[in-house]
Write a protein that holds these residues in place. Structure first.
Motif, PDB file in Angstrom:
ATOM      1  N   ARG A 164      -9.065   7.425  -2.179  1.00  0.00           N
ATOM      2  CA  ARG A 164      -9.037   6.383  -1.286  1.00  0.00           C
ATOM      3  C   ARG A 164      -9.096   5.068  -1.657  1.00  0.00           C
ATOM      4  N   SER A 165     -10.003   4.784  -2.799  1.00  0.00           N
ATOM      5  CA  SER A 165      -9.937   3.358  -3.148  1.00  0.00           C
ATOM      6  C   SER A 165      -8.615   3.000  -4.147  1.00  0.00           C
ATOM      7  N   PHE A 166      -8.140   4.060  -4.707  1.00  0.00           N
ATOM      8  CA  PHE A 166      -6.887   3.712  -5.507  1.00  0.00           C
ATOM      9  C   PHE A 166      -5.866   3.319  -4.667  1.00  0.00           C
ATOM     10  N   ARG A 167      -5.691   4.250  -3.449  1.00  0.00           N
ATOM     11  CA  ARG A 167      -4.776   3.815  -2.389  1.00  0.00           C
ATOM     12  C   ARG A 167      -4.943   2.247  -1.618  1.00  0.00           C
ATOM     13  N   ARG A 168      -6.273   1.778  -1.548  1.00  0.00           N
ATOM     14  CA  ARG A 168      -6.225   0.574  -1.223  1.00  0.00           C
ATOM     15  C   ARG A 168      -6.087  -0.621  -2.172  1.00  0.00           C
ATOM     16  N   TRP A 169      -6.464  -0.224  -3.306  1.00  0.00           N
ATOM     17  CA  TRP A 169      -6.241  -1.053  -4.281  1.00  0.00           C
ATOM     18  C   TRP A 169      -4.777  -1.382  -4.691  1.00  0.00           C
ATOM     19  N   SER A 170      -3.881  -0.350  -4.399  1.00  0.00           N
ATOM     20  CA  SER A 170      -2.518  -0.120  -4.690  1.00  0.00           C
ATOM     21  C   SER A 170      -1.769  -0.825  -3.516  1.00  0.00           C
ATOM     22  N   SER A 171      -2.291  -1.182  -2.641  1.00  0.00           N
ATOM     23  CA  SER A 171      -1.701  -1.781  -1.550  1.00  0.00           C
ATOM     24  C   SER A 171      -1.855  -3.397  -1.684  1.00  0.00           C
ATOM     25  N   VAL A 172      -2.564  -3.686  -2.683  1.00  0.00           N
ATOM     26  CA  VAL A 172      -2.793  -5.103  -2.814  1.00  0.00           C
ATOM     27  C   VAL A 172      -2.881  -5.394  -4.604  1.00  0.00           C
TER      28      VAL A 172
END
Length: 441
Positions: A164-172
């Motif tokens: 989940r955190s990786f997806r969030r960081w990858s979006s920014v």
């Protein structure tokens, strides 16, 4: 988003925190009223120190909660024995209690300051850390940027990043790279974690393994352990540990399904002990007799559930059984640390939502020491099978102990990665005479 726009966004975030001060004060007041903050030490969260800063080198280590604190204990002890002052910050009352119990005067403990520019400035100006080490996935934008502005090396240790955190960081990605480039080093738990941190802009990145395999478990109070074992007698036991909402109800269903076939005591240890009242109410509505650890209730012959609603006693609960279901995996997501029950000699059951501890579960499952269950019915069958099949249970226990042994070595790998940062501080500390002045100055 360009790098410039990322920096503008981070700058806006920093100054927005200043504007949000009134709301933060209200939030802190609410947390204090709920027992989630120590009233007498609330000022620490605003960056005001409650202890003196000794002269000489100081390493700031932050471990958010209980699991991270326990994992960092061996590393903290290694740094402290090099005559370097360790400032340990934690974010919860429970982790502060664990720090006091396991480390005592070996560290200076403070509650972690809020991630607000004036607060972090106040904290850093007072403590003046030589290095900042953050456990696992603690990445606070203002803290990271302010440390970067002061050119204080900051290192992520035992680092992991969830799906989940990786997806969030990858979006920014530009914001992520602007933050992660401030880290002098990331020491990751696994190759997957290392790859993800690199993709987000962190360099250099090393792989150490999981410090939790090296940390061990704090010893249980032997008097309490003897008393509980005497009261349990010959009854069969299993434990549902680190449970989240819904998993206590599933554990109650397991107990009801099996109690007519086995003289059974079920142990439930919620991840958040402050939920104990509502859990007890639910269990009583289910027609089950409950004894609570926090009340020092005796475990009677007709006790159905022993509710482990205390802090820092996981060793006690795990030594009362050989079968453990690890929560936040059936009705919640992410999972909890399975290494603790493995190293305490338990066969492990878990739901399938264990993304935060994927590698640990993969190793345990591939070695035959952990089994995954889809739902409450499968959990019931798993508990019954392990309680009635001693050879199978002991094979899983032995496999778990062997797996933990194989996973050890993260502490030495972490220390090797930290040598360029720690060794100069060790030399400086040992050159200082007792009056605090540097030799020859």
């Amino acid at each position: 988003m360009s790098s410039l726009r990322a920096r503008i966004a981070l700058s806006a975030y920093r100054w927005a925190g200043v504007a949000a001060y009134p709301a933060v004060n209200a939030m802190m007041a609410l947390r204090t009223a709920r027992g989630k903050e120590e009233r007498a030490r609330k000022s620490e969260r605003y960056g005001y120190a409650s202890a003196a800063r000794p002269e000489g080198p100081l390493v700031w280590i932050h471990a958010a909660s209980v699991g991270e604190t326990n994992a960092m204990v061996p590393l903290i002890k290694e740094i402290a024995r090099r005559d370097i002052t360790v400032l340990l910050t934690t974010g919860t009352v429970t982790s502060a209690s664990v720090a006091h119990r396991r480390l005592g005067d070996e560290v200076i403990h403070q509650y972690v300051p809020l991630d607000l520019k004036p607060v972090i400035n106040r904290f850093l100006e007072y403590w003046q850390p030589d290095i900042a080490l953050f456990a696992e996935s603690e990445i606070w934008p203002v803290t990271v940027m302010e440390l970067g502005h002061r050119h204080i090396p900051q290192i992520l240790v035992n680092a992991r990043i969830s799906d989940r955190s990786f997806r969030r960081w990858s979006s920014v990605t530009n914001i992520a790279s602007t933050l992660f480039e401030n880290f002098a080093l990331v020491i990751a738990q696994s190759e997957l974690d290392a790859t993800r941190f690199q993709e987000l802009g962190a360099l250099p990145v090393l792989v150490s393994g999981n410090l939790k395999a090296d940390s061990g478990m704090p010893e249980a109070d032997q008097l309490s352990l003897t008393r509980c074992r005497y009261q349990i007698g010959e009854r069969q036991t299993w434990a549902a540990i680190s449970t989240f909402d819904g998993e206590e109800k599933a554990a109650a269903a397991v107990h009801r399904a099996l109690k007519s076939r086995i003289d059974l005591l079920s142990i439930i240890v919620p991840r958040h002990p402050e939920r104990a009242d509502e859990i007890e109410a639910m269990l009583l509505e289910e027609g089950l007799n409950v004894a609570r650890r926090s009340r020092n209730d005796a475990i009677a012959p007709d006790t159905d559930i022993y509710l482990g609603d205390t802090i820092g006693e996981m060793s006690l609960y795990l030594q009362l059984t050989e079968v453990a279901f690890v929560g936040r995996s059936l009705t919640a997501e992410g999972g909890q640390n399975p290494l603790e029950p493995a190293m305490m000699g338990c066969a492990i059951l878990s739901g399938g939502h264990v993304g935060n501890f994927r590698e640990s579960y993969q190793m345990l499952a591939s070695n035959g020491s952990a089994r995954m269950v889809r739902d409450g019915e499968m959990l019931t069958k798993g508990v019954y099978y392990l309680l009635t099949n001693e050879p199978a249970r002991h094979r899983m226990i032995d496999a778990g102990l062997q797996t933990v042994h194989q996973m050890r070595g993260a502490l030495n790998a972490t220390l090797r990665g930290l040598e360029p940062y720690i060794n100069p501080l060790t030399m400086k500390a040992r050159l200082m005479p007792r009056n605090g002045a540097i030799a020859g100055a």
